[in-house]
Design an enzyme around this catalytic site. Structure first.
Site, PDB file in Angstrom:
ATOM      1  N   CYS A 194      70.644  -5.429  26.077  1.00 38.08           N
ATOM      2  CA  CYS A 194      70.109  -4.060  25.985  1.00 38.08           C
ATOM      3  C   CYS A 194      71.061  -3.007  26.538  1.00 38.08           C
ATOM      4  CB  CYS A 194      68.767  -3.964  26.706  1.00 38.08           C
ATOM      5  SG  CYS A 194      67.514  -5.040  26.012  1.00 38.08           S
ATOM      6  N   HIS A 196      67.382   3.582  28.508  1.00 36.96           N
ATOM      7  CA  HIS A 196      66.950   2.481  27.644  1.00 36.96           C
ATOM      8  C   HIS A 196      65.424   2.459  27.588  1.00 36.96           C
ATOM      9  CE1 HIS A 196      66.297  -1.337  25.876  1.00 36.96           C
ATOM     10  NE2 HIS A 196      66.057  -1.982  27.004  1.00 36.96           N
ATOM     11  N   ASN A 213      60.855  -1.433  22.346  1.00 44.37           N
ATOM     12  CA  ASN A 213      62.198  -1.716  22.866  1.00 44.37           C
ATOM     13  C   ASN A 213      63.069  -2.252  21.728  1.00 44.37           C
ATOM     14  OD1 ASN A 213      64.457  -2.840  24.062  1.00 44.37           O
ATOM     15  ND2 ASN A 213      63.340  -3.812  25.743  1.00 44.37           N
TER      16      ASN A 213
END
Ligand code: UT7
Length: 318
Positions: A110, A244, A275
């Site tokens: 990520c 994020h 996500n």
């Protein structure tokens, strides 16, 4: 010499899956998902791969930059859910958009998009490459265990990226890595070697959610403060924070610790996309860019965390 962002682009698949839709697949409900994560919807691929989504995002970024694929000197891609280990994602994007330049991937889960920017800045500063396409793309739906309610509700599919050229707008970055696979991993298939004594793997996202949560709430504000100290920027001077998009509560916790940056400066689109891992930060950048939210000269903190474990904070000027 660092870089200037010329343009942004993104792509998400058409199918929108709501929390109620998921409650028909696993034992969950809209109230739990919304209150624990802030996620209401996610876009899920039906027949598109991560590389196909990446190519569409790349073309959008090129158009937004006023360039064609032939103008590119390098393509950098990141994914944890690519169609293949070989060829890498960047080579598939190169073919699909009609570019001829070198193309290579970085794997950083990520946090990967910020590793792409750091790499692009380093290449540009040596004069080796001038125009670099950086794309994060994920088909997370293919690496999720759809019987595991603790992970399958969190992620979404999509791709996004930027094109950078020589400039002075990448002001600094702070990277921390705490290597280990106990908290978050996506194992690959163990293979069928007749010689192997390795145990079969579970080749899906395996995550200790609360440990990841603790890591993120502790390290994100810490890395951002280190970054601001290093670059000599006060919290009050920050115009936007693009974090994020993993959990609304993680972003709100970071905002509470960085008291000099008003909470509304922490941008979010997690409600609509969930996500999207390596695509998460450029997806939000592209959305805000196209809305005209960013003004020239704005100071934007980018902050990512994820498998590795890693946490990266970068400062750019729009
Ligand atoms: O980009 C990758 C990085 N990943 C992340 O940033 C994820 C970070 N972690 C988180 O966002 C949170 O830890 C989660 C959203 C994953 C979980 O939230 P939590 O508040 O930490 O919940 P929990 O794991 O402690 O679980 C609480 C309860 C458990 O039930 P019991 O044991 O208390 O009876 C779970 O079984 O919630 C249950 N639960 C669910 N219930 C309904 C877990 N998943 C679900 C679900 N629906 N989908």
């Amino acid at each position: 010499m660092s870089f200037h962002i010329m343009g942004t682009g993104s792509y998400v698949p058409d199918l929108i899956v709501s929390n109620d839709d998921l409650s028909k697949i696993v034992d969950t409900n809209d109230e739990w998902i919304t209150s624990r994560t802030g996620i209401r919807h996610r876009h899920i691929s039906v027949d598109e791969t991560a590389s196909q989504m990446a190519a569409k995002a790349a073309l959008a970024a090129l158009e937004n930059s006023g360039l064609t694929a032939e103008d590119l000197d390098l393509i950098l891609c990141a994914t944890s859910s690519g169609d293949a280990i070989c060829p890498n994602m960047a080579c598939q994007v190169q073919r699909d958009i009609g570019a001829t330049c070198p193309a290579v991937d970085l794997n950083g889960a990520c946090s990967a998009f910020l590793f792409l920017l750091e790499t692009a800045a380093a290449y540009i500063s040596t004069g080796r490459y001038r125009r670099i396409l950086c794309v994060g793309t994920e088909q997370m739906s293919r690496i999720l265990d759809w019987t595991d309610r603790s992970t399958c509700i969190l992620f979404g599919d999509g791709a996004a990226g930027v094109v950078v050229e020589p400039g002075e707008d990448y002001l600094g970055t702070e990277i921390m890595v705490r290597g280990g696979d106990e908290v978050l991993k996506v194992p690959t298939h163990v293979g069928n070697s007749p010689f192997s004594k390795l145990e079969p793997t579970h080749p899906y996202v395996c995550m200790n959610g609360s440990e990841t949560y603790k890591f993120a709430t502790r390290t994100v504000p810490h890395q951002i403060q280190l970054l601001l100290d290093k670059t000599g920027v006060m919290q009050e001077q920050v115009d936007w924070v693009v974090c994020h998009q993993a959990n609304r509560r993680i972003i709100e916790a970071a905002a509470r610790r960085l008291k000099g940056i008003p909470a509304e400066k922490f941008l979010m689109n997690i409600e609509e996309y969930g996500n999207t891992s390596a695509a998460s930060i450029p997806l939000l950048l592209d959305e805000c860019n196209r809305k005209g939210l960013f003004k020239r000269g704005d100071l934007i903190v980018l902050a990512a965390f994820g498998g590795g474990l890693s946490c990266v904070a970068s400062l750019i000027r729009w």
